[in-house]
Design a protein around this motif. Structure first.
Motif, short mmCIF file in Angstrom:
data_model
loop_
_atom_site.label_atom_id
_atom_site.label_comp_id
_atom_site.label_asym_id
_atom_site.label_seq_id
_atom_site.Cartn_x
_atom_site.Cartn_y
_atom_site.Cartn_z
N HIS A 10 123.93 69.83 73.51
CA HIS A 10 124.18 69.35 74.87
C HIS A 10 123.32 70.11 75.89
O HIS A 10 122.89 69.54 76.89
CB HIS A 10 125.66 69.54 75.23
CG HIS A 10 126.60 68.80 74.34
ND1 HIS A 10 127.12 69.34 73.18
CD2 HIS A 10 127.11 67.55 74.43
CE1 HIS A 10 127.92 68.46 72.60
NE2 HIS A 10 127.94 67.36 73.33
N HIS B 276 120.48 68.81 78.56
CA HIS B 276 120.44 69.55 79.82
C HIS B 276 119.65 70.84 79.59
O HIS B 276 120.02 71.64 78.73
CB HIS B 276 121.85 69.85 80.31
CG HIS B 276 122.68 68.62 80.55
ND1 HIS B 276 122.59 67.88 81.71
CD2 HIS B 276 123.60 67.99 79.77
CE1 HIS B 276 123.42 66.84 81.65
NE2 HIS B 276 124.05 66.89 80.48
N ASP C 117 118.63 67.02 68.94
CA ASP C 117 119.37 65.95 69.60
C ASP C 117 120.88 66.12 69.51
O ASP C 117 121.63 65.39 70.16
CB ASP C 117 118.95 64.60 69.03
CG ASP C 117 119.18 64.50 67.53
OD1 ASP C 117 119.30 65.56 66.87
OD2 ASP C 117 119.23 63.37 67.02
N GLY D 133 119.21 62.99 77.02
CA GLY D 133 120.57 63.47 77.22
C GLY D 133 120.75 64.97 77.18
O GLY D 133 121.87 65.47 77.38
#
Length: 270
Positions: free
Chosen positions: A66, A95, A63, A93
């Protein structure tokens, strides 16, 4: 009454598929369905690496990233299996990216919405995505094999990313591949050889260079221009690059190159 595949453009064409398993058997079956004769001889096998503290830490801290990139379908499957061990529900969140549509499809099947290049199936194509253009201070998890190309890691770091390489498997040439290749080149005498990575090409050259066969005259199906250039430097000039690496596109590319001549034409002597 016409026999099955009597009108197929690949009828009589012999194709040697050197992909790892299970992709090799799947592509061989697709070639058979298209009317070709095909055999599988993996010149690369993948062995999962043992779990390590560094691997567990990267997955437990998922987590905090990014971007998550998988370089191959196998890397994606290994990564998802590890994540499933530690994350009953995926963190939001992130990508996700696949190098090529086949890798992205594995991620999609897990319920993700990955990015992948619309054209191209290599690291260069992935790096052209606008989502990866500016990465200052962003963390990237890079799921890959051991001792792979460093282009992705190096370029992402140059763009400001903090990259964590996650080696999930080792690639090696199967121990008995050399003897099998010699037998298949002599007895099966393929018109085309499917080699969908630079490492597979290297193994093919190393194992076949002492053969009495017309190794350098055969059609080689390679994944990208970089590998085609590598093959040309080694002495191969009958090369084919499919527009995509799906089974359908590989078969269509072979048909386009071989169908007019392969069944009725001997491979010329070197």
């Amino acid at each position: 009454m016409a026999t099955p595949h009597a009108e197929s453009p690949l009828r009589g064409c012999r194709v040697l598929v050197c992909r790892p398993q299970p992709e090799a058997d799947r592509l061989v079956a697709a070639f058979h369905a298209a009317g070709a004769e095909a055999r599988a001889l993996p010149l690369l096998e993948r062995l999962p690496l043992p779990d390590t503290a560094a691997t567990r830490t990267a997955i437990q801290n998922l987590d905090q990233f990014h971007h998550v990139i998988a370089v191959s379908p196998y890397a994606a499957r290994q990564l998802l299996a590890l994540i499933d061990t530690w994350w009953p529900q995926l963190p939001l969140g992130l990508h996700w990216y696949g190098v090529g549509q086949g890798t992205a499809r594995v991620l999609q099947q897990a319920g993700l919405q990955p990015h992948w290049p619309s054209t191209g199936v290599d690291s260069e194509a992935l790096l052209a995505l606008p989502e990866l253009a500016r990465l200052s201070g962003q963390k990237v998890l890079l799921a890959r094999g051991e001792n792979g190309r460093e282009l992705l890691r190096d370029t992402l770091q140059q763009r400001g990313a903090q990259v964590t390489p996650l080696a999930l498997y080792r690639r090696q040439c199967p121990a008995d591949a050399g003897q099998q290749l010699d037998t298949l080149l002599r007895d099966f005498d393929p018109h085309a050889v499917v080699l969908l990575s630079g490492e597979t090409l290297n193994n093919f050259i190393a194992l076949g260079e002492n053969s009495d066969h017309t190794l350098y005259q055969r059609l080689l199906v390679v994944p990208v221009q970089r590998v085609a250039d590598q093959a040309a430097r080694a002495g191969f000039h009958n090369l084919c690059i499919p527009p995509e690496l799906s089974d359908h596109q590989v078969i269509a590319a072979v048909a386009q190159h071989l169908a007019p001549t392969a069944p009725d034409t001997d491979i010329p002597a070197r």
